[in-house]
Write a protein that holds these residues in place. Structure first.
Motif, PDB file in Angstrom:
ATOM      1  N   VAL A  30       0.871  -1.165   0.000  1.00  0.00           N
ATOM      2  CA  VAL A  30       0.000   0.000   0.000  1.00  0.00           C
ATOM      3  C   VAL A  30       0.915   1.224   0.000  1.00  0.00           C
ATOM      4  CG1 VAL A  30      -1.662   1.356   1.332  1.00  0.00           C
ATOM      5  CG2 VAL A  30      -1.920  -1.124   1.180  1.00  0.00           C
ATOM      6  N   LEU A  31       0.670   2.145  -0.946  1.00  0.00           N
ATOM      7  CA  LEU A  31       1.460   3.367  -1.047  1.00  0.00           C
ATOM      8  C   LEU A  31       0.602   4.543  -0.600  1.00  0.00           C
ATOM      9  CD1 LEU A  31       3.979   4.979  -2.101  1.00  0.00           C
ATOM     10  CD2 LEU A  31       2.817   5.056  -4.328  1.00  0.00           C
ATOM     11  N   VAL A  32       1.063   5.254   0.431  1.00  0.00           N
ATOM     12  CA  VAL A  32       0.340   6.411   0.945  1.00  0.00           C
ATOM     13  C   VAL A  32       1.336   7.564   1.123  1.00  0.00           C
ATOM     14  CG1 VAL A  32      -1.064   7.361   2.804  1.00  0.00           C
ATOM     15  CG2 VAL A  32      -1.343   4.970   2.125  1.00  0.00           C
ATOM     16  N   ASP A  33       1.097   8.688   0.456  1.00  0.00           N
ATOM     17  CA  ASP A  33       1.942   9.876   0.579  1.00  0.00           C
ATOM     18  C   ASP A  33       3.418   9.561   0.363  1.00  0.00           C
ATOM     19  OD1 ASP A  33      -0.254  11.492   1.071  1.00  0.00           O
ATOM     20  OD2 ASP A  33      -0.145  11.194   3.247  1.00  0.00           O
ATOM     21  N   GLY A  34       3.693   8.734  -0.634  1.00  0.00           N
ATOM     22  CA  GLY A  34       5.063   8.410  -0.987  1.00  0.00           C
ATOM     23  C   GLY A  34       5.715   7.334  -0.143  1.00  0.00           C
ATOM     24  N   VAL A  35       5.016   6.834   0.861  1.00  0.00           N
ATOM     25  CA  VAL A  35       5.562   5.788   1.731  1.00  0.00           C
ATOM     26  C   VAL A  35       4.934   4.446   1.365  1.00  0.00           C
ATOM     27  CG1 VAL A  35       5.882   4.996   4.103  1.00  0.00           C
ATOM     28  CG2 VAL A  35       5.893   7.454   3.578  1.00  0.00           C
ATOM     29  N   VAL A  36       5.779   3.430   1.183  1.00  0.00           N
ATOM     30  CA  VAL A  36       5.307   2.096   0.833  1.00  0.00           C
ATOM     31  C   VAL A  36       5.201   1.248   2.097  1.00  0.00           C
ATOM     32  CG1 VAL A  36       5.804  -0.017  -0.440  1.00  0.00           C
ATOM     33  CG2 VAL A  36       6.319   2.201  -1.467  1.00  0.00           C
ATOM     34  N   TYR A  37       4.019   0.677   2.320  1.00  0.00           N
ATOM     35  CA  TYR A  37       3.783  -0.212   3.459  1.00  0.00           C
ATOM     36  C   TYR A  37       3.512  -1.621   2.937  1.00  0.00           C
ATOM     37  CZ  TYR A  37       2.928   4.256   5.829  1.00  0.00           C
ATOM     38  OH  TYR A  37       3.032   5.536   6.318  1.00  0.00           O
ATOM     39  N   PRO A  38       4.318  -2.603   3.331  1.00  0.00           N
ATOM     40  CA  PRO A  38       4.061  -3.971   2.887  1.00  0.00           C
ATOM     41  C   PRO A  38       2.750  -4.508   3.482  1.00  0.00           C
ATOM     42  CG  PRO A  38       6.320  -3.724   3.672  1.00  0.00           C
ATOM     43  CD  PRO A  38       5.592  -2.487   4.078  1.00  0.00           C
ATOM     44  N   VAL A  39       1.960  -5.134   2.639  1.00  0.00           N
ATOM     45  CA  VAL A  39       0.765  -5.857   3.080  1.00  0.00           C
ATOM     46  C   VAL A  39       1.166  -7.320   3.221  1.00  0.00           C
ATOM     47  CG1 VAL A  39      -1.610  -6.521   2.523  1.00  0.00           C
ATOM     48  CG2 VAL A  39      -0.762  -4.242   1.891  1.00  0.00           C
ATOM     49  N   VAL A  40       1.222  -7.813   4.447  1.00  0.00           N
ATOM     50  CA  VAL A  40       1.712  -9.166   4.676  1.00  0.00           C
ATOM     51  C   VAL A  40       0.623 -10.216   4.495  1.00  0.00           C
ATOM     52  CG1 VAL A  40       3.561  -8.397   6.185  1.00  0.00           C
ATOM     53  CG2 VAL A  40       1.334  -8.981   7.173  1.00  0.00           C
ATOM     54  N   ASP A  41      -0.638  -9.785   4.516  1.00  0.00           N
ATOM     55  CA  ASP A  41      -1.738 -10.728   4.354  1.00  0.00           C
ATOM     56  C   ASP A  41      -3.014  -9.935   4.131  1.00  0.00           C
ATOM     57  OD1 ASP A  41      -3.106 -13.110   4.192  1.00  0.00           O
ATOM     58  OD2 ASP A  41      -2.684 -13.755   6.248  1.00  0.00           O
ATOM     59  N   ALA A  42      -4.010 -10.586   3.553  1.00  0.00           N
ATOM     60  CA  ALA A  42      -5.341  -9.998   3.423  1.00  0.00           C
ATOM     61  C   ALA A  42      -6.324 -10.999   4.011  1.00  0.00           C
ATOM     62  CB  ALA A  42      -5.671  -9.703   1.965  1.00  0.00           C
ATOM     63  N   VAL A  43      -7.152 -10.524   4.933  1.00  0.00           N
ATOM     64  CA  VAL A  43      -8.014 -11.406   5.725  1.00  0.00           C
ATOM     65  C   VAL A  43      -9.441 -10.858   5.701  1.00  0.00           C
ATOM     66  CG1 VAL A  43      -8.349 -12.452   8.009  1.00  0.00           C
ATOM     67  CG2 VAL A  43      -6.037 -11.927   7.202  1.00  0.00           C
ATOM     68  N   THR A  44     -10.411 -11.736   5.783  1.00  0.00           N
ATOM     69  CA  THR A  44     -11.802 -11.311   5.888  1.00  0.00           C
ATOM     70  C   THR A  44     -12.095 -10.829   7.301  1.00  0.00           C
ATOM     71  OG1 THR A  44     -12.523 -12.861   4.177  1.00  0.00           O
ATOM     72  CG2 THR A  44     -14.203 -12.034   5.679  1.00  0.00           C
ATOM     73  N   GLY A  45     -12.693  -9.646   7.391  1.00  0.00           N
ATOM     74  CA  GLY A  45     -13.158  -9.116   8.670  1.00  0.00           C
ATOM     75  C   GLY A  45     -14.645  -8.827   8.566  1.00  0.00           C
ATOM     76  N   ALA A  46     -15.281  -8.642   9.703  1.00  0.00           N
ATOM     77  CA  ALA A  46     -16.716  -8.369   9.694  1.00  0.00           C
ATOM     78  C   ALA A  46     -17.080  -7.477  10.873  1.00  0.00           C
ATOM     79  CB  ALA A  46     -17.506  -9.675   9.753  1.00  0.00           C
ATOM     80  N   ILE A  47     -18.090  -6.637  10.647  1.00  0.00           N
ATOM     81  CA  ILE A  47     -18.582  -5.728  11.683  1.00  0.00           C
ATOM     82  C   ILE A  47     -20.024  -6.097  11.989  1.00  0.00           C
ATOM     83  CG2 ILE A  47     -18.994  -3.333  12.326  1.00  0.00           C
ATOM     84  CD1 ILE A  47     -16.925  -2.589  10.126  1.00  0.00           C
ATOM     85  N   GLY A  48     -20.280  -6.423  13.245  1.00  0.00           N
ATOM     86  CA  GLY A  48     -21.598  -6.860  13.653  1.00  0.00           C
ATOM     87  C   GLY A  48     -22.588  -5.717  13.783  1.00  0.00           C
ATOM     88  N   PRO A  49     -23.858  -6.042  14.022  1.00  0.00           N
ATOM     89  CA  PRO A  49     -24.900  -5.009  14.109  1.00  0.00           C
ATOM     90  C   PRO A  49     -24.705  -4.036  15.260  1.00  0.00           C
ATOM     91  CG  PRO A  49     -25.740  -7.180  14.720  1.00  0.00           C
ATOM     92  CD  PRO A  49     -24.403  -7.404  14.120  1.00  0.00           C
ATOM     93  N   ASP A  50     -23.937  -4.438  16.277  1.00  0.00           N
ATOM     94  CA  ASP A  50     -23.672  -3.535  17.398  1.00  0.00           C
ATOM     95  C   ASP A  50     -22.324  -2.843  17.272  1.00  0.00           C
ATOM     96  OD1 ASP A  50     -22.033  -5.674  17.749  1.00  0.00           O
ATOM     97  OD2 ASP A  50     -22.612  -6.092  19.832  1.00  0.00           O
ATOM     98  N   GLY A  51     -21.679  -2.977  16.082  1.00  0.00           N
ATOM     99  CA  GLY A  51     -20.404  -2.324  15.848  1.00  0.00           C
ATOM    100  C   GLY A  51     -19.192  -3.144  16.237  1.00  0.00           C
ATOM    101  N   GLN A  52     -19.390  -4.356  16.757  1.00  0.00           N
ATOM    102  CA  GLN A  52     -18.248  -5.186  17.139  1.00  0.00           C
ATOM    103  C   GLN A  52     -17.507  -5.660  15.896  1.00  0.00           C
ATOM    104  OE1 GLN A  52     -21.244  -8.480  18.345  1.00  0.00           O
ATOM    105  NE2 GLN A  52     -19.293  -9.580  18.168  1.00  0.00           N
ATOM    106  N   PHE A  53     -16.171  -5.697  15.986  1.00  0.00           N
ATOM    107  CA  PHE A  53     -15.336  -6.119  14.868  1.00  0.00           C
ATOM    108  C   PHE A  53     -14.751  -7.491  15.167  1.00  0.00           C
ATOM    109  CE2 PHE A  53     -11.139  -6.549  12.923  1.00  0.00           C
ATOM    110  CZ  PHE A  53     -11.445  -6.320  11.582  1.00  0.00           C
ATOM    111  N   ALA A  54     -14.763  -8.361  14.169  1.00  0.00           N
ATOM    112  CA  ALA A  54     -14.167  -9.689  14.306  1.00  0.00           C
ATOM    113  C   ALA A  54     -13.331  -9.974  13.065  1.00  0.00           C
ATOM    114  CB  ALA A  54     -15.241 -10.755  14.491  1.00  0.00           C
ATOM    115  N   LEU A  55     -12.267 -10.729  13.239  1.00  0.00           N
ATOM    116  CA  LEU A  55     -11.337 -11.004  12.153  1.00  0.00           C
ATOM    117  C   LEU A  55     -11.167 -12.512  11.976  1.00  0.00           C
ATOM    118  CD1 LEU A  55      -9.257  -9.535  10.204  1.00  0.00           C
ATOM    119  CD2 LEU A  55      -7.521 -10.158  11.907  1.00  0.00           C
ATOM    120  N   GLY A  56     -11.237 -12.967  10.728  1.00  0.00           N
ATOM    121  CA  GLY A  56     -10.942 -14.356  10.408  1.00  0.00           C
ATOM    122  C   GLY A  56     -11.761 -15.352  11.201  1.00  0.00           C
ATOM    123  N   GLU A  57     -11.072 -16.293  11.831  1.00  0.00           N
ATOM    124  CA  GLU A  57     -11.744 -17.370  12.550  1.00  0.00           C
ATOM    125  C   GLU A  57     -12.557 -16.885  13.743  1.00  0.00           C
ATOM    126  OE1 GLU A  57      -8.681 -20.080  13.614  1.00  0.00           O
ATOM    127  OE2 GLU A  57      -8.365 -20.821  11.550  1.00  0.00           O
TER     128      GLU A  57
END
Length: 300
Positions: free
Chosen positions: A63-90
């Motif tokens: 990911v390149l932002v304002d001239g700085v390159v940030y390595p993306v080490v993985d891409a994972v599915t995340g989800a936000i529940g109806p009450d705003g709770q965030f959960a990742l992967g498993e």
């Protein structure tokens, strides 16, 4: 409370680059003693590993932002529940697509010194295209192997099992599938051969002795399909090129025998002619309760 719309994805059309605003940052604690940050954008070319059926690994890249390159080490599915709770992967407690949740591609970044500078910025996203292509070849190989395996095993069904593949053959792949995993080198598919499969009409007697012949049949068919340079595409229900992460998608391959399709959320090569070869090996577990098929693609 974290709020965000479901991520739009462009990887089904083969995209490996794109630009989008950074809409959310999620601290994810430590991973291998390195701080990890989850970055969420509106639209991404990154394919994330699916928490429900994790057959294809998530993309890596930058990911390149304002001239700085940030390595993306993985891409994972995340989800936000109806009450705003965030959960990742498993940790996600519901199946992908649950309409009460919104679904995210979460890009994992390591060691970001000033993460607050990323929020709201425009990001240039670039997938590691060589790794993507290797994973796509393995995933395509997995599907065409399944069709060839169904054909090779068709004579072992004593009665119709009630589920057929695109060519009207008993769909052994779908009925017996235990797990499917792929990496940059191969796909490994495991099929459960137990009482349930016998009740559906499959006859496993003498299977061990027939494995070399079955492998020859499958590999011969795979070689024919590669030589035919069959076209491959992903169809998104609704026809969009950019779709929600949760949109239903289908792998479609125009083989000489006809058009085959399999529901799939991964990435693929665009033609079988991109492969120089596709070779599979078949083996049984020690107790003969599992058939293991390893399919190795060789890219041109």
């Amino acid at each position: 409370m974290l709020q965000h719309d479901t991520t739009l994805v462009t990887f089904p059309s083969g995209a490996t680059e794109g630009a989008s605003a950074v809409r959310a940052l999620v601290p994810l604690g430590a991973r291998d003693a390195v701080g990890v940050l989850g970055l969420i954008v509106d639209t991404t070319p990154f394919h994330p590993v699916d928490h429900t059926w994790p057959d294809q690994p998530g993309d890596s890249g930058t990911v390149l932002v304002d001239g700085v390159v940030y390595p993306v080490v993985d891409a994972v599915t995340g989800a936000i529940g109806p009450d705003g709770q965030f959960a990742l992967g498993e940790e996600i407690p519901v199946k992908r697509g649950d309409e009460a949740w919104t679904w995210q591609v979460v890009h994992l970044l390591e060691a970001v010194p000033q993460p607050e500078a990323l929020l709201g910025a425009n990001a240039q996203l670039r997938v590691d295209a060589d790794r993507r292509r290797a994973l796509s070849a393995a995933h395509t190989g997995c599907h065409v192997m399944a069709l060839a395996l169904n054909e090779a095993l068709a004579e072992r069904w004593r009665k119709p099992p009630g589920r057929e593949d695109s060519f009207g053959r008993p769909d052994f792949d779908a009925i017996a599938m235990e797990s499917s995993r792929m990496d940059e080198h191969a796909s490994t598919d495991r099929y459960r051969i137990g009482k349930s499969l016998r009740k559906k009409g499959f006859d496993p007697d003498g299977l061990a002795e027939q494995l070399p012949e079955l492998a020859d049949r499958v590999n011969t068919r795979l070689a024919e399909w590669i030589a035919a340079d069959a076209r491959v595409r992903i169809e998104i229900f609704g026809g969009e090129k950019t779709a929600r992460l949760t949109a239903r998608r289908e792998w479609v391959c125009e083989l000489p025998e006809g058009t085959a399709s399999i529901f799939c959320g991964g990435t693929h090569v665009s033609r079988l002619g991109e492969l120089d070869a596709l070779q599979c090996t078949l083996s049984l577990s020690e107790d003969a309760s599992e058939l293991v098929v390893v399919t190795v693609p060789k890219l041109l």
